[in-house]
Design an enzyme around this catalytic site. Structure first.
Site: not given
Ligand code: B3K
Ligand code: ZN
Length: 853
Positions: A119, A259, A261-263, A296, A299
């Site tokens: 992301e 911080g 990432m919600e993969n 996360e 998400h």
């Molecule tokens: N979705 C990610 C953030 C990604 C940032 C990319 N530069 C973390 C979060 O908001 O949960």
């Molecule tokens: Zn987020």
């Protein structure tokens, strides 16, 4: 060289092709990782256009359609494939060099482990693809690597196959049944310690939970695991949302731009938001971990199951998920203290962004580099906008809206408008005017006037709203503002408490039957993200601090009381008069320390006393030199006026093993050190007997108000004690970077050579350079510009190494409008210096050109 170009929301077009399935085959090997991507591509609608895929920093090895060599063109960042087929299998082979990837986007190496960050637009650094969130595909991923160095091979979804190969290699194959956009793809390969647990969902499904950490850190993974389980049950009970895969993995890595990432099914986390034990992590760290693990996890529904149509809609998932994580923290801990933290982020950081050159609505309309829009506006103001809807609808109707949103959009990529429509349709509350919050940047100002008619027993509040022009738009329309008011009588009884619907440019609210003039506590709970202008008297503020129903209102009143006193003393300094503090203010703060009712964490918040940065945000221009003197004076007056009480409090709480008591004790200790250097022995005693990081760091923070022999001695001790624990050394770097001493820049420069620092690691950069620029207000804004040129040098260095991090730490340098012309000039000169460098990243280009425009 052509300049980077902006993309516009208004130009959005549906994708011309979809990719329903993709098989990714990774062969991980030093310097030449190979990726075979086999996609099922389907033409959308009636057109003959070529298939245009995006790619970045890739070596292309081959392109095939249905097994035969394809006809293609490689343009800057694009692969244009000529075909008349409507439905075909596309195979692309690329080669990458993760070892050389210092930007930490795409596939890179963190301390010997492969990991990914896709992301917003990192997937295009792995293969050529339709790298946009409205292309959702089912992923099957095969990873092959050396078994000894990379015993764990992870990707999204469920493990469907694994095995050994000859010559020390092994492989794993993962399948994720949920179609997802490329930004949610993840791969990890490495050697870790693994903490395992399980969770039984509300429909009785067993989910395997795994937290992967660097070798030797297993004992520090328990809090993250506990937080995950709490998140899973909270989402079931409050939002009726159940987890959907059979496994949930979290991997902690040391090199990470943000911080976490919600993969899907495989979160990648910054170690800062996973690792904790009492000795090395503070109470705040524990709280941060719980909230980020929650964020996360949440998400999975708000972001993953329902995702964004395009990146302009980022707040659809981020604003909503921040709102959800804030509610999670508030349901689990103190609602008031969590609200205060959220308000501080808004007032100290988001208001600054909103009045600076990067001001944008929560749904931006134009973007040069998407990574620049992961902002406090999109996230935190976005959450405030969701919170206002929650206030207008109430919990029950809001949850009906959430239910309808998922019924309508599960598995889709949608817009912020779709979300608001679901809320509106489920609740029947008209949100037409409310939608303006999505398109208007800038912080609305709400002016309030009160009038009391003694004869008629009528009290009136006249509210006017105005949103200032921002670089994107000058004309602004009135917003729908939920305005929470409490009226308290002279005896402290609450006589009215309601949220007013404030929708006009100017509106009068009348309250009848009031025999005495009430005291109004306005915009309670920060019911809307606006600036309130109301001339509270000291008496009114003191009354609110004592009698308001809301704890947040008490804190807000204390902030106003303190701030007013600072501004008055700045006036005095400017007119060469002696500084002065109203004794009623001292009494009010003393009353807080002596209070038997107030929660200790709330007392700690009140006694933290408004920071210089927060003060700066209250005005459109500031006299920084006098602000430093006036703030120092007011702090010192309050501290000296309460010396005995502070000392008694520190003693009373010495050995209370509980977070809010520690917070209060440490704030009191800091105030004592403002009065008298000799309290350093108290800090030293605390440091030496500390049983946890909160107390050790509390002592050091208190000592960090000025240079002293005790400080140096304890800093050295701390260094040798923690030299091998990078996350703790980050705290040590922050202390060095935030010392208010004329020598700070030299110290920081010399720390560039220290083992604890590295330009390659974002946590280290943020701790030393970021903390200096954003947290050491008076040293950063030194009159001779040394702070600005120090930051500029560092940014120039980071431009190539890690553009995202460089563009993040530049923030204080572009927000120069509030300062005197001399400082503005110095700051602009540094920005010119950045603009002139060769190979300037899109990230910095966007921010610097907007600042200089
Ligand atoms: N979705 C990610 C953030 C990604 C940032 C990319 N530069 C973390 C979060 O908001 O949960
Ligand atoms: Zn987020």
């Amino acid at each position: 060289m052509s300049q980077p170009q902006a993309k516009f929301l208004k130009d959005y077009q549906k994708p011309k092709f979809q990719i329903s399935h993709i098989d990714l085959d990774f062969t991980l090997a030093e310097k030449l990782t190979q990726v075979v991507a086999t996609s099922k591509v389907i033409r959308q609608g009636n057109h003959n256009d070529s298939l245009v895929l995006v790619g970045d920093e890739l070596t292309l090895l081959s392109v095939k359609i249905n097994g035969a060599a394809a006809e293609y063109n490689q343009l800057a960042g694009e692969l244009v494939i000529e075909t008349s087929l409507d439905d075909f299998e596309l195979q692309i082979v690329t080669q990458l060099d993760p070892e050389a990837n210092s930007s930490l986007e795409g596939l890179y190496m963190s301390d010997g482990a492969y990991c990914t960050q896709c992301e917003a637009e990192g997937f295009r650094r792995i293969t050529y693809f339709l790298d946009r969130p409205d292309v959702l595909a089912v992923y099957t991923v095969r990873i092959e690597a050396d078994k000894q160095a990379f015993p764990y091979l992870l990707s999204n979804g469920n493990l469907i196959e694994s095995g050994e190969l000859d010559t020390g290699l092994h492989f794993a194959k993962w399948h994720d049944p949920f179609p997802k956009p490329a930004y949610l793809f993840a791969l990890v390969a490495g050697d870790f310690d693994l903490l395992e647990d399980k969770f039984t969902t509300c429909s009785n499904r067993q989910v395997k939970l795994q937290v992967f950490v660097d070798k030797g850190n297993l004992s520090k993974a328990h809090h993250a695991m506990a937080s995950l389980k709490k998140s899973m049950s909270w989402d079931e009970s409050r939002f009726n949302l159940e987890y959907d895969l059979d496994i949930y993995m979290i991997v902690a890595v040391d090199f990470f731009n943000m911080g976490a990432m919600e993969n899907k099914g495989l979160n990648v986390f910054n170690t800062k938001f996973v690792l904790a034990d009492k000795a090395s992590a503070t109470d705040d760290d524990y709280h941060g971990i719980e909230s980020v693990v929650g964020h996360e996890y949440f998400h999975n529904w708000t972001g993953n199951r329902v995702t964004c149509r395009d990146w302009f809609q980022l707040s659809l998932k981020e604003g909503l998920t921040v709102f959800r994580d804030q509610e999670f923290s508030s349901d689990l801990g103190s609602r008031a203290v969590n609200r205060i933290h959220a308000i501080k982020v808004m007032k100290n950081q988001q208001f600054a962004e909103d009045s600076g050159p990067m001001a944008h609505p929560i749904r931006p309309e134009s973007v040069i580099e998407m990574n620049n829009f992961y902002t406090v506006t999109v996230y935190n103001k976005g959450a405030e906008v969701i919170r206002m809807m929650h206030t207008l609808l109430g919990e029950a109707a809001f949850q009906q809206g959430m239910k309808l949103y998922f019924e309508r959009h599960d598995g889709q990529a949608v817009t912020c408008d779709d979300f608001v429509a679901a809320m509106e349709d489920a609740s029947k509350v008209d949100l037409t005017q409310f939608r303006r919050w999505y398109s208007q940047a800038g912080t609305p100002q709400v002016d309030v006037e009160e009038h009391y008619d003694e004869q008629a027993n009528v009290y009136q509040l006249t509210l006017s709203q105005m949103t200032p022009a921002t670089p994107d738009k000058t004309e602004k329309l009135p917003l729908h503002i939920p305005f929470d008011v409490e009226l308290v009588d002279v005896d402290g009884q609450s006589i009215f408490n309601k949220v007013l619907d404030f929708t006009e440019a100017k509106q009068v609210f009348t309250f009848e039957g009031l025999k005495q003039k009430p005291i109004a506590s306005l915009l309670q709970n920060f019911s809307a993200p606006v600036k309130l202008n109301f001339n509270y008297s000291v008496e009114q503020l003191v009354h609110i601090m004592r009698f308001a129903n809301s704890e947040v209102a008490k804190w807000e009143a204390s902030v106003s009381l303190f701030s007013q006193s600072v501004w008055q003393n700045i006036d005095k300094l400017q007119s060469k008069q002696a500084m002065y503090i109203d004794p009623r203010i001292l009494d009010a703060f003393k009353g807080v320390i002596l209070s038997q009712e107030l929660d200790r964490a709330l007392m700690a918040e009140i006694l933290s006393l408004t920071s210089a940065n927060a003060l700066i945000e209250q005005k459109s221009s500031v006299d920084l030199d006098n602000l430093a003197l006036a703030r120092e004076f007011v702090v010192l007056e309050i501290a000296s006026g309460c010396e005995d009480e502070l000392l008694a409090m520190v003693r009373e709480l010495q050995n209370v093993d509980e977070a809010s008591s520690r917070a209060l004790k440490n704030v009191c200790l800091s105030l004592l050190l403002k009065i008298e250097k000799s309290y350093g022995t108290l800090a030293k005693a605390q440091f030496e007997s500390a049983q946890n990081m909160t107390d050790s760091l509390g002592a050091l923070t208190a000592l960090n108000c000025e240079s002293s022999a005790i400080r140096d001695e304890l800093m050295a001790k701390f260094e040798s004690q923690w030299a091998k624990t990078p996350l703790v050394m980050d705290k040590w770097l922050v202390l060095h970077a935030t010392l208010n001493s004329g020598d700070c820049i030299n110290t920081v420069l010399s720390l560039f050579q220290h083992d604890a620092f590295s330009f390659h690691n974002p946590n280290r950069v943020r701790s030393l350079i970021g903390a200096f620029a954003a947290g050491n207000t008076f040293e950063f804004h030194r009159n001779d510009g040394a702070g600005y040129s120090f930051l500029t040098d560092a940014i120039i260095k980071l431009n190539i190494l890690n553009p995202q991090v460089a563009a993040r730490i530049i923030t204080p340098l572009i927000q120069f409008k509030k300062f005197d012309l001399h400082r503005q000039e110095l700051m602009k000169n540094e920005l010119q210096r950045i603009l002139a460098i060769e190979g300037l990243s899109k990230d910095l280009y966007e921010k610097v050109t907007k600042a200089l425009a």
